[in-house]
Design a protein around this motif. Structure first.
Motif, PDB file in Angstrom:
ATOM      1  N   LYS A 140     -83.855 -15.533  29.932  1.00 28.97           N
ATOM      2  CA  LYS A 140     -83.697 -14.628  29.126  1.00 28.97           C
ATOM      3  C   LYS A 140     -83.047 -13.191  29.328  1.00 28.97           C
ATOM      4  O   LYS A 140     -82.095 -12.512  29.068  1.00 28.97           O
ATOM      5  CB  LYS A 140     -84.506 -14.395  27.763  1.00 28.97           C
TER       6      LYS A 140
ATOM      7  N   ASP B 200     -80.450 -12.056  16.358  1.00 25.67           N
ATOM      8  CA  ASP B 200     -81.746 -12.961  16.461  1.00 25.67           C
ATOM      9  C   ASP B 200     -81.280 -13.985  17.575  1.00 25.67           C
ATOM     10  O   ASP B 200     -80.011 -14.526  17.508  1.00 25.67           O
ATOM     11  CB  ASP B 200     -82.023 -13.519  15.237  1.00 25.67           C
ATOM     12  N   LYS B 201     -82.280 -14.396  18.368  1.00 24.53           N
ATOM     13  CA  LYS B 201     -81.864 -15.585  19.473  1.00 24.53           C
ATOM     14  C   LYS B 201     -81.509 -16.704  18.627  1.00 24.53           C
ATOM     15  O   LYS B 201     -80.754 -17.662  19.155  1.00 24.53           O
ATOM     16  CB  LYS B 201     -83.070 -15.815  20.314  1.00 24.53           C
ATOM     17  N   LYS B 202     -81.789 -17.124  17.562  1.00 29.40           N
ATOM     18  CA  LYS B 202     -81.302 -18.364  16.950  1.00 29.40           C
ATOM     19  C   LYS B 202     -79.976 -18.155  15.963  1.00 29.40           C
ATOM     20  O   LYS B 202     -79.368 -18.961  15.446  1.00 29.40           O
ATOM     21  CB  LYS B 202     -82.318 -18.851  16.124  1.00 29.40           C
ATOM     22  N   HIS B 203     -79.527 -16.994  15.814  1.00 30.18           N
ATOM     23  CA  HIS B 203     -78.202 -16.637  15.126  1.00 30.18           C
ATOM     24  C   HIS B 203     -76.951 -17.508  15.856  1.00 30.18           C
ATOM     25  O   HIS B 203     -76.782 -17.521  16.985  1.00 30.18           O
ATOM     26  CB  HIS B 203     -77.817 -15.219  15.188  1.00 30.18           C
ATOM     27  N   THR B 204     -76.341 -17.930  14.997  1.00 26.06           N
ATOM     28  CA  THR B 204     -74.993 -18.882  15.590  1.00 26.06           C
ATOM     29  C   THR B 204     -74.139 -18.008  16.379  1.00 26.06           C
ATOM     30  O   THR B 204     -73.616 -18.688  17.309  1.00 26.06           O
ATOM     31  CB  THR B 204     -74.235 -19.091  14.311  1.00 26.06           C
TER      32      THR B 204
ATOM     33  N   HIS C   8     -78.688 -21.690  27.549  1.00 29.00           N
ATOM     34  CA  HIS C   8     -79.002 -23.268  27.491  1.00 29.00           C
ATOM     35  C   HIS C   8     -78.041 -23.839  28.285  1.00 29.00           C
ATOM     36  O   HIS C   8     -78.293 -25.020  28.922  1.00 29.00           O
ATOM     37  CB  HIS C   8     -78.790 -23.598  25.957  1.00 29.00           C
TER      38      HIS C   8
ATOM     39  N   ASN D 296     -74.940 -15.794  18.633  1.00 28.69           N
ATOM     40  CA  ASN D 296     -75.644 -15.073  19.774  1.00 28.69           C
ATOM     41  C   ASN D 296     -75.030 -16.062  20.969  1.00 28.69           C
ATOM     42  O   ASN D 296     -75.689 -17.117  21.481  1.00 28.69           O
ATOM     43  CB  ASN D 296     -77.114 -15.509  19.558  1.00 28.69           C
TER      44      ASN D 296
ATOM     45  N   THR E 282     -77.604 -16.876  23.697  1.00 22.85           N
ATOM     46  CA  THR E 282     -78.606 -18.128  23.449  1.00 22.85           C
ATOM     47  C   THR E 282     -77.738 -19.445  24.268  1.00 22.85           C
ATOM     48  O   THR E 282     -78.391 -20.309  24.937  1.00 22.85           O
ATOM     49  CB  THR E 282     -79.011 -18.452  22.373  1.00 22.85           C
TER      50      THR E 282
END
Length: 283
Positions: free
Chosen positions: A226, A207-211, A220, A213, A216
């Motif tokens: 993406k 998941d894009k919010k996973h630590t 940033h 990843n 992401t």
């Protein structure tokens, strides 16, 4: 006096080391070419025809890169089956023959898997059954619980343990069979390539919010899109996987060359029959 009759045999000298070296250089060069083709034609859109872009897209299963990877894996499998055939006709033990047969079967399966996307399809089926069990109110479903724990693609839950065991078997078996430095190093490097490729795929499925990843974080940090990060991550994954397959093929071809140098012949040498001996005897 009758004219002496003789039978001529033709011997063809083949520089197998040179052939293997040329083949490996071609494979590596073509793999680099596929990466560049994807970067310039597909991502860079130097050709704006969508069909051509898809053909050059290294991340697609219906691309030139996919065909090459599948074909190369199949060739590794065929090379291994040839080794099995030769080993069966030597004084090797049944365990040795069985070990080579297992590895040959695995690479043959991998070629079929690459072409038919077996692990992806099985992973999707597993996910579908898990969701159906959850929707039906089955809170004790082990499939649903397993998917809740595992953060990446469902296929990895099913196949990574099997691939891991197979990788361990390959190391242990080939370390004993290929008992000199060069092929051992090639096997370790090849397996490392596959581990790295699976790692890329694992990160891609997060998941894009996973630590964990990294995609992401890169987006940033450098302000990238993406698609850009995911696509070139996939490009690197496919290239590393193809490189691993090439290294495996080089190791097995080198071993095949050693077997043939030990005096294994595919065709029996001509032997004079009694009638031939009489014809070749001077009066």
């Amino acid at each position: 006096m009758k004219e002496e009759e003789s039978k001529a045999t033709i011997q063809i000298e083949v520089n197998t080391e040179r052939i293997i070296r040329s083949l490996v250089i071609f494979c590596i060069a073509f793999e680099i070419f596929l990466v560049l083709l994807d970067g310039f034609i597909n991502y860079g859109e130097y050709i704006d025809i969508r069909a051509i872009q898809r053909f050059c897209n290294i991340a697609r299963e219906d691309s030139l890169a996919s065909w090459f990877g599948t074909t190369q894996t199949l060739m590794v499998g065929l090379t291994l089956w040839l080794i099995v055939w030769i080993v069966r006709h030597t004084s090797a033990s049944k365990k040795t023959t069985l070990g080579w047969s297992v590895i040959a079967s695995f690479f043959t399966y991998m070629a079929v898997d690459d072409g038919a996307e077996i692990h992806e399809r099985m992973g999707t089926a597993f996910e579908t059954m898990a969701k159906a069990a959850r929707s039906a109110g089955d809170s004790s479903s082990w499939m649903a619980k397993l998917l809740d724990i595992f953060p990446s693609y469902p296929w990895q839950v099913l196949f990574l343990p099997l691939f891991g065991l197979m990788g361990l078997f390959i190391v242990i078996f080939l370390w004993r069979e290929l008992n000199w430095k060069r092929p051992r190093v090639l096997i370790i490097l090849a397996l490392t390539c596959f581990v790295i490729a699976v790692g890329f795929d694992f990160i891609e499925g997060l998941d894009k919010k996973h630590t964990w990843n990294i995609h992401t974080l890169i987006r940033h940090e450098y302000g990238l899109k993406k698609y850009t990060v995911r696509h070139f991550s996939k490009s690197a994954e496919e290239f590393i996987e193809m490189m691993g397959t090439t290294l495996f093929w080089l190791a097995f071809l080198s071993y095949l060359e050693v077997l043939t140098r030990r005096g294994v012949h595919f065709f029996p040498k001509h032997r004079l029959q009694p009638s031939d001996k009489k014809k070749n005897t001077h009066p």
